[in-house]
Design a protein around this motif. Structure first.
Motif, short mmCIF file in Angstrom:
data_model
loop_
_atom_site.label_atom_id
_atom_site.label_comp_id
_atom_site.label_asym_id
_atom_site.label_seq_id
_atom_site.Cartn_x
_atom_site.Cartn_y
_atom_site.Cartn_z
N GLU A 284 -41.08 25.76 -103.65
CA GLU A 284 -39.50 26.07 -103.40
C GLU A 284 -38.83 27.40 -103.99
N ALA A 285 -39.52 27.74 -105.24
CA ALA A 285 -38.99 28.78 -106.12
C ALA A 285 -38.98 29.97 -105.46
N LYS A 286 -40.26 30.36 -104.47
CA LYS A 286 -40.70 31.36 -104.07
C LYS A 286 -39.82 31.71 -102.49
N GLN A 287 -38.82 30.96 -102.28
CA GLN A 287 -38.41 30.93 -100.68
C GLN A 287 -37.23 32.00 -100.82
N GLN A 288 -37.33 32.90 -100.19
CA GLN A 288 -36.14 33.71 -100.19
C GLN A 288 -36.10 34.92 -98.97
N CYS A 289 -35.23 35.23 -98.21
CA CYS A 289 -35.18 36.21 -97.31
C CYS A 289 -36.34 35.91 -96.12
N GLY A 290 -36.64 34.45 -95.80
CA GLY A 290 -37.66 34.22 -94.75
C GLY A 290 -38.93 33.95 -95.53
N TRP A 291 -39.09 34.09 -96.81
CA TRP A 291 -40.60 34.03 -97.16
C TRP A 291 -40.65 32.55 -97.68
N VAL A 292 -41.76 32.28 -97.61
CA VAL A 292 -42.22 30.89 -97.98
C VAL A 292 -43.52 30.88 -98.50
N ALA A 293 -43.89 30.12 -99.78
CA ALA A 293 -45.17 29.94 -100.43
C ALA A 293 -45.79 28.70 -99.98
N ASP A 294 -46.81 28.53 -99.31
CA ASP A 294 -47.41 27.16 -98.93
C ASP A 294 -47.95 26.52 -100.14
N LYS A 295 -48.46 25.37 -99.82
CA LYS A 295 -49.26 24.57 -100.70
C LYS A 295 -50.20 25.13 -101.47
N PHE A 296 -50.80 26.21 -101.06
CA PHE A 296 -52.24 26.76 -101.29
C PHE A 296 -51.61 28.21 -102.41
N GLY A 297 -50.17 28.37 -102.39
CA GLY A 297 -49.86 29.68 -103.08
C GLY A 297 -49.60 30.92 -102.20
N LEU A 298 -50.20 30.88 -100.85
CA LEU A 298 -50.32 31.83 -100.02
C LEU A 298 -48.76 32.27 -99.51
N SER A 299 -48.22 33.23 -99.42
CA SER A 299 -46.90 33.67 -99.07
C SER A 299 -47.09 34.02 -97.63
N TRP A 300 -45.85 33.77 -96.97
CA TRP A 300 -45.46 33.88 -95.45
C TRP A 300 -44.18 34.41 -95.27
N GLN A 301 -44.14 35.20 -94.39
CA GLN A 301 -42.55 35.63 -93.96
C GLN A 301 -42.24 35.19 -92.53
N ILE A 302 -41.40 34.23 -92.48
CA ILE A 302 -41.19 33.67 -90.98
C ILE A 302 -39.95 34.58 -90.70
N ILE A 303 -40.41 35.37 -89.52
CA ILE A 303 -39.40 36.64 -89.30
C ILE A 303 -38.99 36.48 -87.62
N PRO A 304 -37.49 36.08 -87.24
CA PRO A 304 -37.30 36.14 -85.91
C PRO A 304 -37.46 37.55 -85.46
N LYS A 305 -37.86 37.60 -84.26
CA LYS A 305 -38.12 39.03 -83.58
C LYS A 305 -36.61 39.77 -83.48
N ARG A 306 -35.56 38.98 -83.23
CA ARG A 306 -34.06 39.53 -83.35
C ARG A 306 -34.01 40.08 -84.45
N LEU A 307 -34.27 39.79 -85.55
CA LEU A 307 -33.85 40.32 -86.84
C LEU A 307 -34.44 41.68 -86.86
N LYS A 308 -35.63 41.67 -86.46
CA LYS A 308 -36.28 43.19 -86.35
C LYS A 308 -35.63 44.06 -85.50
N GLU A 309 -35.04 43.67 -84.36
CA GLU A 309 -34.15 44.38 -83.33
C GLU A 309 -33.05 44.80 -84.09
N MET A 310 -32.48 43.91 -84.89
CA MET A 310 -31.08 44.24 -85.50
C MET A 310 -31.33 45.35 -86.60
#
Length: 165
Positions: free
Chosen positions: A105-131
């Motif tokens: 939970e501590a590694k979650q900011q600005c759309g980033w999430v760390a899974d249970k294996f420690g791998l980081s993911w960025q969950i980004i809405p397409k609309r954010l990239k457009e904006m």
């Protein structure tokens, strides 16, 4: 067989098959394609049990990955992450909910999430990239400021910031 000539190889300490199963349960059009097992050959180097999983090849929505059970020597860091481009808030919510299960939970900011294996993911809405690609620097600044306050990205709040509301 994948047409890509580049395949990310993810180093695990015995959880490559578990991780692949976890990821394919989250992403559509996903599957494990190959499992290779350790043999007696080279045991003096790899130290793994004969028959244990060495490599898992899998696809996540068409992207090929390799999971290697290489041992405890290396860990994931945020220096490498995978972006998940989402069509809408429902997709953001889906990936966020499932990838964060058991994660840090501590590694979650600005759309980033760390899974249970420690791998980081960025969950980004397409609309954010457009904006953020808008030529209007005031709009981009408002969106960026709003995004920096978030853990999971909220498209509606980003839209409000974009519009100056």
């Amino acid at each position: 067989m994948s047409l890509s000539k580049i395949t990310p190889c993810l180093w695990f300490d015995g959880q490559a098959e578990e991780a692949a199963e976890f990821y394919i349960s989250i992403f559509p059009n996903s599957k494990i394609t190959t499992i290779q097992r350790y043999t007696e050959a080279g045991k003096e180097y790899h130290g793994r049990e004969t028959g244990s999983v060495m490599v898992v090849e899998f696809e996540l929505n068409g992207q090929t990955f390799t999971g290697l059970n290489g041992g405890p020597y290396f860990k994931f860091t945020e220096a490498i992450s995978f972006q998940v481009d989402c069509e809408d808030q429902a997709e953001v919510d889906h990936y966020w909910k499932h990838l964060k299960e058991g994660g840090d939970e501590a590694k979650q900011q600005c759309g980033w999430v760390a899974d249970k294996f420690g791998l980081s993911w960025q969950i980004i809405p397409k609309r954010l990239k457009e904006m953020l690609s808008d030529s209007n620097s005031e709009r981009k600044s408002r969106v960026t400021n709003e995004m920096m306050k978030m853990t999971k990205l909220d498209v509606a709040l980003l839209e409000k910031a974009y519009e100056g509301a």
